[in-house]
Design a protein around this motif. Structure first.
Motif, short mmCIF file in Angstrom:
data_model
loop_
_atom_site.label_atom_id
_atom_site.label_comp_id
_atom_site.label_asym_id
_atom_site.label_seq_id
_atom_site.Cartn_x
_atom_site.Cartn_y
_atom_site.Cartn_z
N ASP A 20 0.84 -1.20 0.00
CA ASP A 20 0.00 0.00 0.00
C ASP A 20 0.88 1.25 0.00
N PRO A 21 0.72 2.14 -1.00
CA PRO A 21 1.55 3.35 -1.02
C PRO A 21 1.26 4.28 0.15
N GLY A 22 0.10 4.16 0.78
CA GLY A 22 -0.23 5.00 1.92
C GLY A 22 0.63 4.70 3.13
N VAL A 23 1.15 3.47 3.22
CA VAL A 23 1.98 3.10 4.35
C VAL A 23 3.30 3.87 4.32
N GLY B 69 5.44 10.64 7.38
CA GLY B 69 4.73 11.58 8.24
C GLY B 69 5.00 11.34 9.71
N GLN B 70 5.16 10.06 10.08
CA GLN B 70 5.43 9.75 11.47
C GLN B 70 6.80 10.29 11.90
N LYS B 71 7.78 10.19 11.01
CA LYS B 71 9.10 10.74 11.35
C LYS B 71 9.00 12.25 11.59
N LEU B 72 8.24 12.93 10.74
CA LEU B 72 8.08 14.38 10.93
C LEU B 72 7.38 14.70 12.24
N VAL B 73 6.37 13.91 12.58
CA VAL B 73 5.64 14.13 13.84
C VAL B 73 6.55 13.87 15.04
N ILE B 74 7.38 12.83 14.96
CA ILE B 74 8.29 12.54 16.06
C ILE B 74 9.29 13.69 16.24
N TYR B 75 9.83 14.18 15.13
CA TYR B 75 10.75 15.32 15.23
C TYR B 75 10.05 16.55 15.79
N LEU C 257 -0.51 16.10 7.88
CA LEU C 257 -1.12 15.95 6.55
C LEU C 257 -0.68 14.65 5.88
N ARG C 258 0.59 14.28 6.03
CA ARG C 258 1.05 13.03 5.43
C ARG C 258 0.42 11.81 6.09
N ILE C 259 0.37 11.80 7.41
CA ILE C 259 -0.25 10.67 8.11
C ILE C 259 -1.73 10.59 7.78
N SER C 260 -2.40 11.73 7.76
CA SER C 260 -3.84 11.75 7.45
C SER C 260 -4.11 11.22 6.05
N ASN C 261 -3.27 11.61 5.08
CA ASN C 261 -3.44 11.08 3.73
C ASN C 261 -3.20 9.58 3.70
N GLY C 262 -2.17 9.13 4.38
CA GLY C 262 -1.84 7.70 4.38
C GLY C 262 -2.88 6.86 5.08
N LEU C 263 -3.50 7.38 6.12
CA LEU C 263 -4.53 6.64 6.84
C LEU C 263 -5.91 6.79 6.20
N GLY C 264 -6.01 7.66 5.21
CA GLY C 264 -7.29 7.82 4.50
C GLY C 264 -8.30 8.69 5.23
N GLY D 146 -10.61 11.94 6.05
CA GLY D 146 -11.32 12.89 5.21
C GLY D 146 -10.84 14.31 5.44
N THR D 147 -11.34 15.20 4.61
CA THR D 147 -10.93 16.60 4.68
C THR D 147 -11.32 17.25 6.00
N GLY D 148 -12.49 16.93 6.51
CA GLY D 148 -12.94 17.51 7.78
C GLY D 148 -12.03 17.12 8.94
N THR D 149 -11.60 15.87 8.97
CA THR D 149 -10.70 15.41 10.02
C THR D 149 -9.35 16.10 9.91
N LYS D 150 -8.86 16.27 8.68
CA LYS D 150 -7.58 16.95 8.48
C LYS D 150 -7.65 18.40 8.97
N VAL D 151 -8.74 19.07 8.64
CA VAL D 151 -8.91 20.47 9.08
C VAL D 151 -8.96 20.53 10.60
N LEU D 152 -9.67 19.62 11.24
CA LEU D 152 -9.76 19.60 12.69
C LEU D 152 -8.38 19.37 13.32
N LEU D 153 -7.61 18.45 12.77
CA LEU D 153 -6.27 18.18 13.30
C LEU D 153 -5.36 19.40 13.16
N VAL D 154 -5.46 20.10 12.03
CA VAL D 154 -4.64 21.30 11.83
C VAL D 154 -5.05 22.39 12.81
#
Length: 124
Positions: A19-22, A28-34, A69-76, A78-86
């Motif tokens: 799966d390319p999302g993985v 994205g996880q590396k960026l979040v850890i940093y 944004l990378r993790i959200s795209n990889g996990l699939g 939606g746009t509303g969840t991405k906006v809430l996380l941001v």
């Protein structure tokens, strides 16, 4: 009639690993850890130097937004969840908790896909 001695036809590949999302979740996880590490550095530096803490805060925010944004795209998500996380990233302590929860979800997904997840991210 089918041949009783014929080998079964089943998909044998690991669908999660392909799966390319993985890969997007892993980067994205590396960026979040940093971002979490920089966020913790801000807490340590805040009492000593003001300008350095401001620069570190900007670096942490940029890393966290890119990672989210990378993790959200990889996990699939939606746009509303991405906006809430941001939006949650702009609330000081809630942003850190959001990063930790998202990191845990990414870790679970990566382990399901066969990755080894360490302190600084995932590797095959």
């Amino acid at each position: 009639m089918s041949n009783p001695y014929e080998a079964p036809k089943a998909q044998v590949g690991d669908s999660l690993r392909d799966d390319p999302g993985v890969e997007e979740v892993a980067s994205g996880q590396k960026l979040v850890i940093y971002a979490i590490l920089v966020y913790l550095a801000i807490i340590l530096v805040r009492g000593g130097a003001g300008p350095i803490a401001g620069v570190l805060a900007i670096v942490s925010l940029v890393l966290s937004l890119m990672g989210i944004l990378r993790i959200s795209n990889g996990l699939g998500y939606g746009t509303g969840t991405k906006v809430l996380l941001v939006i949650l990233m702009f609330v000081p302590l809630v942003g850190l908790i959001t990063l930790l929860v998202l990191n845990a979800k990414a870790t679970n997904r990566l382990r399901e896909a066969g990755y080894q997840v360490g302190l600084l991210g995932a590797r095959r």
